[in-house]
Design a protein around this motif. Structure first.
Motif, PDB file in Angstrom:
ATOM      1  N   PRO A 148       0.831  -1.220   0.000  1.00  0.00           N
ATOM      2  CA  PRO A 148       0.000   0.000   0.000  1.00  0.00           C
ATOM      3  C   PRO A 148       0.862   1.265   0.000  1.00  0.00           C
ATOM      4  CG  PRO A 148       0.220  -0.843   2.222  1.00  0.00           C
ATOM      5  CD  PRO A 148       1.013  -1.776   1.341  1.00  0.00           C
ATOM      6  N   LEU A 149       0.427   2.268  -0.704  1.00  0.00           N
ATOM      7  CA  LEU A 149       1.038   3.603  -0.690  1.00  0.00           C
ATOM      8  C   LEU A 149       2.537   3.596  -0.980  1.00  0.00           C
ATOM      9  CD1 LEU A 149      -0.800   5.006   2.463  1.00  0.00           C
ATOM     10  CD2 LEU A 149      -1.398   5.365   0.060  1.00  0.00           C
ATOM     11  N   PHE A 150       2.965   2.721  -1.880  1.00  0.00           N
ATOM     12  CA  PHE A 150       4.369   2.660  -2.306  1.00  0.00           C
ATOM     13  C   PHE A 150       5.327   2.365  -1.146  1.00  0.00           C
ATOM     14  CE2 PHE A 150       2.273   5.067  -5.610  1.00  0.00           C
ATOM     15  CZ  PHE A 150       2.854   4.585  -6.771  1.00  0.00           C
ATOM     16  N   PHE A 151       4.815   1.763  -0.076  1.00  0.00           N
ATOM     17  CA  PHE A 151       5.685   1.508   1.085  1.00  0.00           C
ATOM     18  C   PHE A 151       6.814   0.542   0.740  1.00  0.00           C
ATOM     19  CE2 PHE A 151       6.947  -0.710   4.973  1.00  0.00           C
ATOM     20  CZ  PHE A 151       7.277   0.368   5.777  1.00  0.00           C
ATOM     21  N   GLY A 152       6.543  -0.388  -0.175  1.00  0.00           N
ATOM     22  CA  GLY A 152       7.586  -1.338  -0.570  1.00  0.00           C
ATOM     23  C   GLY A 152       8.782  -0.662  -1.208  1.00  0.00           C
ATOM     24  N   TYR A 153       8.527   0.460  -1.898  1.00  0.00           N
ATOM     25  CA  TYR A 153       9.628   1.232  -2.470  1.00  0.00           C
ATOM     26  C   TYR A 153      10.302   2.081  -1.391  1.00  0.00           C
ATOM     27  CZ  TYR A 153       8.579   0.143  -7.356  1.00  0.00           C
ATOM     28  OH  TYR A 153       8.418  -0.492  -8.560  1.00  0.00           O
ATOM     29  N   LEU A 154       9.498   2.683  -0.541  1.00  0.00           N
ATOM     30  CA  LEU A 154      10.049   3.532   0.525  1.00  0.00           C
ATOM     31  C   LEU A 154      10.849   2.717   1.532  1.00  0.00           C
ATOM     32  CD1 LEU A 154       6.957   5.833   1.148  1.00  0.00           C
ATOM     33  CD2 LEU A 154       8.980   6.312  -0.231  1.00  0.00           C
ATOM     34  N   TYR A 155      10.616   1.411   1.569  1.00  0.00           N
ATOM     35  CA  TYR A 155      11.356   0.542   2.480  1.00  0.00           C
ATOM     36  C   TYR A 155      12.860   0.565   2.188  1.00  0.00           C
ATOM     37  CZ  TYR A 155      12.837  -3.631   5.016  1.00  0.00           C
ATOM     38  OH  TYR A 155      13.480  -4.498   5.857  1.00  0.00           O
ATOM     39  N   SER A 156      13.217   0.971   0.966  1.00  0.00           N
ATOM     40  CA  SER A 156      14.638   1.035   0.600  1.00  0.00           C
ATOM     41  C   SER A 156      15.403   2.008   1.491  1.00  0.00           C
ATOM     42  CB  SER A 156      14.798   1.440  -0.868  1.00  0.00           C
ATOM     43  OG  SER A 156      14.268   2.740  -1.095  1.00  0.00           O
ATOM     44  N   PHE A 157      14.703   2.995   2.074  1.00  0.00           N
ATOM     45  CA  PHE A 157      15.352   3.951   2.973  1.00  0.00           C
ATOM     46  C   PHE A 157      15.707   3.298   4.309  1.00  0.00           C
ATOM     47  CE2 PHE A 157      12.948   6.849   0.186  1.00  0.00           C
ATOM     48  CZ  PHE A 157      13.961   7.717  -0.182  1.00  0.00           C
ATOM     49  N   LEU A 158      15.076   2.170   4.620  1.00  0.00           N
ATOM     50  CA  LEU A 158      15.308   1.481   5.886  1.00  0.00           C
ATOM     51  C   LEU A 158      16.233   0.283   5.722  1.00  0.00           C
ATOM     52  CD1 LEU A 158      11.585   1.419   7.112  1.00  0.00           C
ATOM     53  CD2 LEU A 158      13.318   3.168   7.580  1.00  0.00           C
ATOM     54  N   ASN A 159      16.695   0.050   4.506  1.00  0.00           N
ATOM     55  CA  ASN A 159      17.488  -1.131   4.191  1.00  0.00           C
ATOM     56  C   ASN A 159      18.911  -0.721   3.829  1.00  0.00           C
ATOM     57  OD1 ASN A 159      18.571  -3.222   2.171  1.00  0.00           O
ATOM     58  ND2 ASN A 159      16.820  -4.287   3.085  1.00  0.00           N
ATOM     59  N   LYS A 160      19.904  -1.355   4.434  1.00  0.00           N
ATOM     60  CA  LYS A 160      21.302  -0.977   4.196  1.00  0.00           C
ATOM     61  C   LYS A 160      21.709  -1.127   2.736  1.00  0.00           C
ATOM     62  CE  LYS A 160      23.039  -1.956   8.849  1.00  0.00           C
ATOM     63  NZ  LYS A 160      23.984  -2.756   9.664  1.00  0.00           N
ATOM     64  N   LYS A 161      21.114  -2.112   2.042  1.00  0.00           N
ATOM     65  CA  LYS A 161      21.441  -2.340   0.642  1.00  0.00           C
ATOM     66  C   LYS A 161      20.440  -1.668  -0.279  1.00  0.00           C
ATOM     67  CE  LYS A 161      23.884  -6.650   1.563  1.00  0.00           C
ATOM     68  NZ  LYS A 161      23.988  -8.101   1.297  1.00  0.00           N
ATOM     69  N   GLN A 162      19.596  -0.827   0.311  1.00  0.00           N
ATOM     70  CA  GLN A 162      18.604  -0.042  -0.427  1.00  0.00           C
ATOM     71  C   GLN A 162      17.711  -0.920  -1.301  1.00  0.00           C
ATOM     72  OE1 GLN A 162      19.675   3.929  -1.657  1.00  0.00           O
ATOM     73  NE2 GLN A 162      21.730   3.706  -0.860  1.00  0.00           N
ATOM     74  N   GLN A 163      17.325  -2.068  -0.762  1.00  0.00           N
ATOM     75  CA  GLN A 163      16.420  -2.973  -1.466  1.00  0.00           C
ATOM     76  C   GLN A 163      14.965  -2.596  -1.222  1.00  0.00           C
ATOM     77  OE1 GLN A 163      18.366  -6.444   0.488  1.00  0.00           O
ATOM     78  NE2 GLN A 163      18.084  -7.433  -1.503  1.00  0.00           N
ATOM     79  N   CYS A 164      14.167  -2.662  -2.267  1.00  0.00           N
ATOM     80  CA  CYS A 164      12.724  -2.545  -2.130  1.00  0.00           C
ATOM     81  C   CYS A 164      12.168  -3.944  -1.852  1.00  0.00           C
ATOM     82  CB  CYS A 164      12.114  -1.980  -3.413  1.00  0.00           C
ATOM     83  SG  CYS A 164      12.739  -0.330  -3.843  1.00  0.00           S
ATOM     84  N   TRP A 165      10.876  -4.028  -1.580  1.00  0.00           N
ATOM     85  CA  TRP A 165      10.285  -5.328  -1.267  1.00  0.00           C
ATOM     86  C   TRP A 165      10.489  -6.332  -2.393  1.00  0.00           C
ATOM     87  CZ3 TRP A 165       4.914  -4.016   1.362  1.00  0.00           C
ATOM     88  CH2 TRP A 165       5.165  -3.651   2.688  1.00  0.00           C
ATOM     89  N   HIS A 166      10.318  -5.890  -3.641  1.00  0.00           N
ATOM     90  CA  HIS A 166      10.462  -6.834  -4.751  1.00  0.00           C
ATOM     91  C   HIS A 166      11.907  -7.313  -4.894  1.00  0.00           C
ATOM     92  CE1 HIS A 166      10.833  -2.728  -6.473  1.00  0.00           C
ATOM     93  NE2 HIS A 166      11.774  -3.258  -7.239  1.00  0.00           N
ATOM     94  N   ASP A 167      12.876  -6.498  -4.470  1.00  0.00           N
ATOM     95  CA  ASP A 167      14.274  -6.941  -4.471  1.00  0.00           C
ATOM     96  C   ASP A 167      14.487  -8.028  -3.422  1.00  0.00           C
ATOM     97  OD1 ASP A 167      15.347  -5.128  -6.447  1.00  0.00           O
ATOM     98  OD2 ASP A 167      15.069  -3.546  -4.974  1.00  0.00           O
ATOM     99  N   ILE A 168      13.899  -7.833  -2.256  1.00  0.00           N
ATOM    100  CA  ILE A 168      14.050  -8.802  -1.169  1.00  0.00           C
ATOM    101  C   ILE A 168      13.395 -10.127  -1.550  1.00  0.00           C
ATOM    102  CG2 ILE A 168      13.394  -9.316   1.216  1.00  0.00           C
ATOM    103  CD1 ILE A 168      13.653  -6.312   1.789  1.00  0.00           C
ATOM    104  N   ILE A 169      12.219 -10.052  -2.171  1.00  0.00           N
ATOM    105  CA  ILE A 169      11.518 -11.261  -2.596  1.00  0.00           C
ATOM    106  C   ILE A 169      12.328 -12.041  -3.625  1.00  0.00           C
ATOM    107  CG2 ILE A 169       9.482 -12.088  -3.863  1.00  0.00           C
ATOM    108  CD1 ILE A 169       7.933  -9.750  -2.551  1.00  0.00           C
TER     109      ILE A 169
END
Length: 200
Positions: free
Chosen positions: A168-189
């Motif tokens: 929801p609300l592009f949170f999966g993309y914004l998650y890159s700010f919380l990830n050391k390797k700047q991964q979005c959700w689809h990168d982690i998956i």
């Protein structure tokens, strides 16, 4: 071809290829050739691997593409795809003369844009370039966790998983700010990274 070699923390040279034999060059020694933006380790040069008997050492990426770089790359890709769509519609309008039919065709075919983006990104990011046109212009590419090229199946799954990053609300993309390797959700998956060659 001349080489600049980092010895005891300081760049020295340039040295001719034959002069390198006299230097205590190790696989991890940093070396640069004319035209290169940054230094690379000696084992990354094919001719030096042959000269010194080094083996290529696969190393994990160190620099990761930021959110703004990835966003700009996506905007560039959508620009070119939309431009192609507009040209295609202009050709269609030559055949379809009635205004109502033109509007209907234009609206009906509009979903083609994200579909084309999905297919194009999947194949481009699994290609030897590992990037779409937008990513190539930004000098970033998609890799696995070790920095190697990904397979088409992984690329398809990664691009399909972007639906989860949008909602929801592009949170999966914004998650890159919380990830050391700047991964979005689809990168982690998909166990992938979006990397760049240099820190700056």
């Amino acid at each position: 071809m001349k080489y600049t070699v980092v010895i005891n923390g300081k760049p020295e040279g340039p040295y001719e290829f034959e002069e390198l034999k006299a230097l205590a060059i190790k696989p991890e020694t940093f070396i640069r050739k004319p035209g290169m933006d940054d230094y690379k380790e000696a084992h990354e040069f094919e001719e030096l691997r042959e000269l010194f008997g080094f083996r290529y050492q696969q190393t994990a990426p160190q620099y990761f593409a930021s959110f703004d770089q990835r966003l700009l790359a996506s905007v560039v890709d959508y620009f070119f795809i939309t431009l192609a769509y507009v040209i295609f519609m202009l050709l269609i309008f030559i055949v379809v003369e009635h205004k109502t039919q033109r509007i209907l065709v234009g609206v009906t075919l509009l979903p083609l844009i994200p579909i084309v983006k999905f297919v194009y990104s999947s194949f481009a990011e699994a290609s030897a370039k590992q990037a779409t046109i937008g990513k190539r212009l930004l000098d970033i590419k998609v890799t696995d966790m070790q920095g190697s090229r990904i397979e088409l199946g992984v690329s398809l799954g990664r691009n399909l998983a972007k639906v989860l990053s949008v909602l929801p609300l592009f949170f999966g993309y914004l998650y890159s700010f919380l990830n050391k390797k700047q991964q979005c959700w689809h990168d982690i998956i998909a166990n992938t990274l979006v990397v760049k060659q240099r820190l700056i």
